[in-house]
Scaffold this active site. Structure first.
Site, PDB file in Angstrom:
ATOM      1  N   CYS A  93      79.792  27.478  34.186  1.00  0.00           N
ATOM      2  CA  CYS A  93      79.952  26.115  34.733  1.00  0.00           C
ATOM      3  C   CYS A  93      81.308  25.507  34.331  1.00  0.00           C
ATOM      4  O   CYS A  93      82.328  25.921  34.846  1.00  0.00           O
ATOM      5  CB  CYS A  93      78.776  25.234  34.325  1.00  0.00           C
ATOM      6  SG  CYS A  93      78.521  23.870  35.494  1.00  0.00           S
ATOM      7  N   HIS A 103      74.235  28.369  36.718  1.00  0.00           N
ATOM      8  CA  HIS A 103      73.579  28.492  35.415  1.00  0.00           C
ATOM      9  C   HIS A 103      72.603  29.657  35.377  1.00  0.00           C
ATOM     10  O   HIS A 103      71.441  29.518  35.744  1.00  0.00           O
ATOM     11  CB  HIS A 103      72.838  27.193  35.078  1.00  0.00           C
ATOM     12  CG  HIS A 103      73.740  26.092  34.642  1.00  0.00           C
ATOM     13  ND1 HIS A 103      74.021  25.838  33.312  1.00  0.00           N
ATOM     14  CD2 HIS A 103      74.447  25.192  35.346  1.00  0.00           C
ATOM     15  CE1 HIS A 103      74.861  24.815  33.222  1.00  0.00           C
ATOM     16  NE2 HIS A 103      75.136  24.404  34.449  1.00  0.00           N
ATOM     17  N   GLU A 134      71.151  30.922  32.856  1.00  0.00           N
ATOM     18  CA  GLU A 134      70.044  30.681  31.914  1.00  0.00           C
ATOM     19  C   GLU A 134      68.930  29.878  32.570  1.00  0.00           C
ATOM     20  O   GLU A 134      67.777  29.924  32.137  1.00  0.00           O
ATOM     21  CB  GLU A 134      70.552  29.966  30.655  1.00  0.00           C
ATOM     22  CG  GLU A 134      70.701  28.463  30.757  1.00  0.00           C
ATOM     23  CD  GLU A 134      71.840  27.988  31.655  1.00  0.00           C
ATOM     24  OE1 GLU A 134      71.887  26.786  31.969  1.00  0.00           O
ATOM     25  OE2 GLU A 134      72.693  28.821  32.031  1.00  0.00           O
TER      26      GLU A 134
END
Length: 368
Positions: free
Chosen positions: A258, A345, A347
């Protein structure tokens, strides 16, 4: 304590558009950049994500608060980071048996001002067409002129450096000290679930302040470097660009997510720009240009990397991922150096797990 939802609240946008609804959270006044997240779950992870610092979140899903809050597991940082919240239906009661409390209590304790019982579809359509702008929520002030005066004090997100505010003040360690790999993390506003994903893959991390000296990170002698997500405008973060350039000189593997992707891009001579309304949600389609496969991704960003400028440095940088909705750059890798980054993202807290292979790829790079 007065029931906040018995009070009227007002939402005023920078262009003068005014909405009236019911108060939620703390009775008060708060201003920030308005943006919308289309995710249907994971509101607590959103509110505690440091990338949202300085922003007022419009949750587009109809019901917010209905499963309460859970301390620890569902918090992406040590505190709520948003400036305010806008939703349609707000539930002060919750149904999840494992919850630690209500969202109302959570917001009151964190001092978060919000508004419910407004037409979020109308607000999102307006922001999507007009572009992101500042806004103010108040359950204290009802006069539009007074609200406008308060809102004028709120700075624009463009040109704002925020990572140094949300970053850890002192270095700290995360993971198992006896793990196979050591990873130095530049904390620009890092989400906890990113650290969990690295820890699960055998990494012991030292997390450094956003403005840490690159030599301090290198001196720890890690196997690789990670540049985290975070809030604010990457275009004014020359200090982080300098750090990344120094880390690249070591020749050790480097991975950015990001804001980390934007900083790595800037270190390669690629500029960034403020988007019309950004990407925030759990269902953004991205194509991996290397494998030809597509993935559904979790995203949260209001700035992007210039595709035109990326093409100009194609001798040293390869675009690896593209957004299938608007063709924005979602990933790059350096030619001749073990460094890559993605805009989204992997995760995904909350969101799909399609992209977690990126953690595996980076860990394999460090082992190699």
């Amino acid at each position: 304590m007065e029931n906040s939802q018995s009070k009227a609240a007002y939402l005023l946008l920078e262009d003068g558009t005014l909405f009236q609804g019911k108060a939620l959270g703390k009775i008060g006044t708060s201003a920030g950049e308005i943006c919308f997240n289309t995710g249907m779950t994971g509101y607590q992870e959103i509110y505690t994500d440091p990338s949202y610092f300085g922003q007022v979140i419009v949750n587009t899903t109809s019901h917010i608060g209905n499963y309460g809050i859970k301390l620890g597991d569902e918090e992406e940082s040590s505190s709520v980071k948003i400036k305010g919240m806008v939703c349609n239906a707000f539930a002060e009661t919750y149904s999840r048996i494992t919850a630690d409390g209500s969202l109302q209590e959570y917001f009151e304790k964190a001092g978060i001002v919000g508004i419910s019982d407004v037409d979020t579809r109308q607000i999102v359509r307006h922001v999507r067409n007009a572009g992101v702008m500042n806004c103010i929520i108040s359950s204290e002030i009802s006069d539009p002129e007074a609200l406008k005066e308060e809102l004028s004090k709120c700075p624009s997100m463009e040109g704002l450096e925020l990572s140094s505010i949300v970053s850890t003040k002192e270095p700290y360690f995360f993971g198992d000290e006896s793990a196979e790999l050591k990873l130095a993390v530049l904390d620009l506003g890092c989400k906890t679930n990113i650290l969990r994903n690295f820890s699960d893959r055998g990494c012991y991390m030292k997390v450094f302040n956003a403005k840490a000296d690159a030599h301090e990170m290198i001196a720890w002698n890690p196997d690789g470097f990670f540049i985290s997500n975070g809030p604010g405008d990457p275009g004014v973060m020359d200090y982080a660009v300098d750090t990344v350039n120094a880390l690249l000189e070591t020749g050790k593997p480097l991975f950015g997510i990001c804001l980390g992707h934007q900083i790595l891009s800037r270190a390669c001579g690629i500029g960034t720009y403020k988007m019309h309304n950004g990407h925030r949600g759990l269902n953004h389609p991205v194509k991996n240009l290397v494998t030809g496969k597509s993935e559904i991704t979790s995203q949260n960003h209001g700035f992007a990397v210039s595709a035109d400028e990326a093409e100009k440095v194609s001798d040293s940088v390869e675009i690896t991922h593209l957004n299938l909705n608007d063709k924005t750059v979602e990933g790059i890798r350096l030619k001749g150096k073990p460094a890559f980054s993605v805009q989204y993202h992997p995760e995904a807290a909350p969101g799909p797990h399609d992209s977690r292979y990126l953690f595996d790829d980076f860990v394999a790079m460090m082992k190699a």
